[in-house]
Design an enzyme around this catalytic site. Structure first.
Site, PDB file in Angstrom:
ATOM      1  N   HIS A 141       0.841  -1.212   0.000  1.00 55.50           N
ATOM      2  CA  HIS A 141       0.000   0.000   0.000  1.00 55.50           C
ATOM      3  C   HIS A 141       0.872   1.258   0.000  1.00 55.50           C
ATOM      4  O   HIS A 141       0.613   2.207  -0.728  1.00 55.50           O
ATOM      5  CB  HIS A 141      -0.883   0.053   1.262  1.00 55.50           C
ATOM      6  CG  HIS A 141      -1.904  -1.036   1.381  1.00 55.50           C
ATOM      7  ND1 HIS A 141      -1.984  -1.872   2.471  1.00 55.50           N
ATOM      8  CD2 HIS A 141      -2.910  -1.411   0.564  1.00 55.50           C
ATOM      9  CE1 HIS A 141      -2.990  -2.711   2.321  1.00 55.50           C
ATOM     10  NE2 HIS A 141      -3.572  -2.461   1.168  1.00 55.50           N
ATOM     11  N   LYS A 143     -16.020  -7.169   4.038  1.00 53.72           N
ATOM     12  CA  LYS A 143     -15.446  -8.521   3.990  1.00 53.72           C
ATOM     13  C   LYS A 143     -15.585  -9.243   5.327  1.00 53.72           C
ATOM     14  O   LYS A 143     -15.988 -10.373   5.412  1.00 53.72           O
ATOM     15  CB  LYS A 143     -13.957  -8.437   3.649  1.00 53.72           C
ATOM     16  CG  LYS A 143     -13.673  -8.043   2.216  1.00 53.72           C
ATOM     17  CD  LYS A 143     -12.163  -7.889   2.061  1.00 53.72           C
ATOM     18  CE  LYS A 143     -11.803  -7.357   0.696  1.00 53.72           C
ATOM     19  NZ  LYS A 143     -10.419  -6.919   0.639  1.00 53.72           N
ATOM     20  N   ARG A 161      -2.190  -6.132  -7.888  1.00 51.40           N
ATOM     21  CA  ARG A 161      -1.070  -7.025  -7.613  1.00 51.40           C
ATOM     22  C   ARG A 161      -0.928  -8.087  -8.683  1.00 51.40           C
ATOM     23  O   ARG A 161       0.168  -8.451  -9.083  1.00 51.40           O
ATOM     24  CB  ARG A 161      -1.273  -7.735  -6.255  1.00 51.40           C
ATOM     25  CG  ARG A 161      -1.113  -6.835  -5.075  1.00 51.40           C
ATOM     26  CD  ARG A 161      -1.627  -7.501  -3.831  1.00 51.40           C
ATOM     27  NE  ARG A 161      -3.051  -7.780  -3.965  1.00 51.40           N
ATOM     28  CZ  ARG A 161      -3.828  -8.208  -2.997  1.00 51.40           C
ATOM     29  NH1 ARG A 161      -3.313  -8.449  -1.815  1.00 51.40           N
ATOM     30  NH2 ARG A 161      -5.110  -8.411  -3.208  1.00 51.40           N
ATOM     31  N   SER A 205      -3.015  -7.978   3.301  1.00 49.06           N
ATOM     32  CA  SER A 205      -3.241  -7.690   4.726  1.00 49.06           C
ATOM     33  C   SER A 205      -3.698  -8.955   5.452  1.00 49.06           C
ATOM     34  O   SER A 205      -3.320  -9.195   6.599  1.00 49.06           O
ATOM     35  CB  SER A 205      -4.294  -6.592   4.878  1.00 49.06           C
ATOM     36  OG  SER A 205      -3.845  -5.401   4.287  1.00 49.06           O
TER      37      SER A 205
HETATM   38  O1  PNS Z   1      -8.804  -2.664   0.705  1.00 43.29           O
HETATM   39  P1  PNS Z   1     -10.058  -3.197   0.099  1.00 43.29           P
HETATM   40  O2  PNS Z   1     -10.863  -3.929   1.133  1.00 43.29           O
HETATM   41  O3  PNS Z   1      -9.799  -4.006  -1.134  1.00 43.29           O
HETATM   42  O4  PNS Z   1     -10.907  -1.902  -0.346  1.00 43.29           O
HETATM   43  C1  PNS Z   1     -12.215  -2.037  -0.879  1.00 43.29           C
HETATM   44  C2  PNS Z   1     -12.876  -0.659  -1.023  1.00 43.29           C
HETATM   45  C3  PNS Z   1     -12.831   0.099   0.280  1.00 43.29           C
HETATM   46  C4  PNS Z   1     -12.161   0.139  -2.082  1.00 43.29           C
HETATM   47  C5  PNS Z   1     -14.350  -0.892  -1.489  1.00 43.29           C
HETATM   48  O5  PNS Z   1     -14.937  -1.858  -0.699  1.00 43.29           O
HETATM   49  C6  PNS Z   1     -15.167   0.385  -1.421  1.00 43.29           C
HETATM   50  O6  PNS Z   1     -14.986   1.288  -2.204  1.00 43.29           O
HETATM   51  N1  PNS Z   1     -16.092   0.425  -0.422  1.00 43.29           N
HETATM   52  C7  PNS Z   1     -16.918   1.586  -0.161  1.00 43.29           C
HETATM   53  C8  PNS Z   1     -18.361   1.330  -0.585  1.00 43.29           C
HETATM   54  C9  PNS Z   1     -18.506   1.541  -2.069  1.00 43.29           C
HETATM   55  O7  PNS Z   1     -18.227   2.602  -2.596  1.00 43.29           O
HETATM   56  N2  PNS Z   1     -18.963   0.480  -2.754  1.00 43.29           N
HETATM   57  C10 PNS Z   1     -19.118   0.507  -4.184  1.00 43.29           C
HETATM   58  C11 PNS Z   1     -17.765   0.250  -4.847  1.00 43.29           C
HETATM   59  S1  PNS Z   1     -18.004  -0.169  -6.501  1.00 43.29           S
END
Ligand code: PNS
Length: 167
Positions: free
Chosen positions: A17, A41, A97, A135
């Site tokens: 990150h 998640k 990645r 992570s």
């Molecule tokens: O580190 P991660 O868990 O891969 O990040 C995922 C993240 C935070 C980018 C994604 O879950 C997100 O954007 N969540 C906020 C809710 C949202 O906007 N959902 C629609 C995304 S298409």
């Protein structure tokens, strides 16, 4: 001014990150790490405040002061595009990645663009030396007492070891 949001769970932040953050600062005037309060998640291992604090520590530890001054770290809840609008960010930054990341990232990028056409997503290929990192794996290794010092900044490793063993 070009502002980008780098959204994520950052539970915890890894060197992968941080590498993406650093490279994003070469492209954008300001980079805001948006720390998702409630990742869908699973329950985050670290509470939001601790994830934010540890990112601040890591940025202070790793980046020169002039670069660190252009990075913000903020918790957010709700849609990433709404957070972008609130912060007047017109770009979302994400790391890729491997090909396995591509499908879900593509779907998110298209969805976010549909929701907010003024916000575009920019991907950085995670540095080769960090491309194996996640992570979840870091947490698992730490939970079994393994050495994560090459995977996460010292501030994170300290907190993981303070949590002790156990998932
Ligand atoms: O580190 P991660 O868990 O891969 O990040 C995922 C993240 C935070 C980018 C994604 O879950 C997100 O954007 N969540 C906020 C809710 C949202 O906007 N959902 C629609 C995304 S298409």
């Amino acid at each position: 001014m070009k502002i980008a949001v780098y959204p994520g769970s950052f539970d915890p932040i890894t060197y992968g990150h941080l590498d993406v953050v650093l490279r994003a600062t070469a492209l954008f005037d300001r980079v805001i790490l948006g720390v998702l309060v409630n990742p869908h998640k699973s329950m985050p291992a670290f509470p939001t405040a601790e994830r934010v604090e540890v990112i601040h520590d890591a940025i202070g530890e790793f980046f020169p002061a002039d670069i660190a001054a252009r990075i913000d770290v903020e918790p957010f809840d709700g849609l990433t595009v709404d957070f972008c609008r609130q912060r007047e960010a017109t770009f979302i930054v994400r790391g890729l990645r491997a090909i396995s990341d591509f499908e879900s990232e593509l779907q998110m990028a298209h969805t976010n663009r549909k929701l907010a056409p003024q916000v575009d997503t920019v991907f950085f290929m995670t540095a080769l030396e960090h491309s194996y990192l996640s992570s979840s794996l870091v947490k698992e290794i730490a939970a079994f007492g393994g050495d994560v010092s090459q995977m996460v900044p010292a501030a994170v490793a300290r907190r993981l070891s303070a949590r002790g063993r156990g998932l």
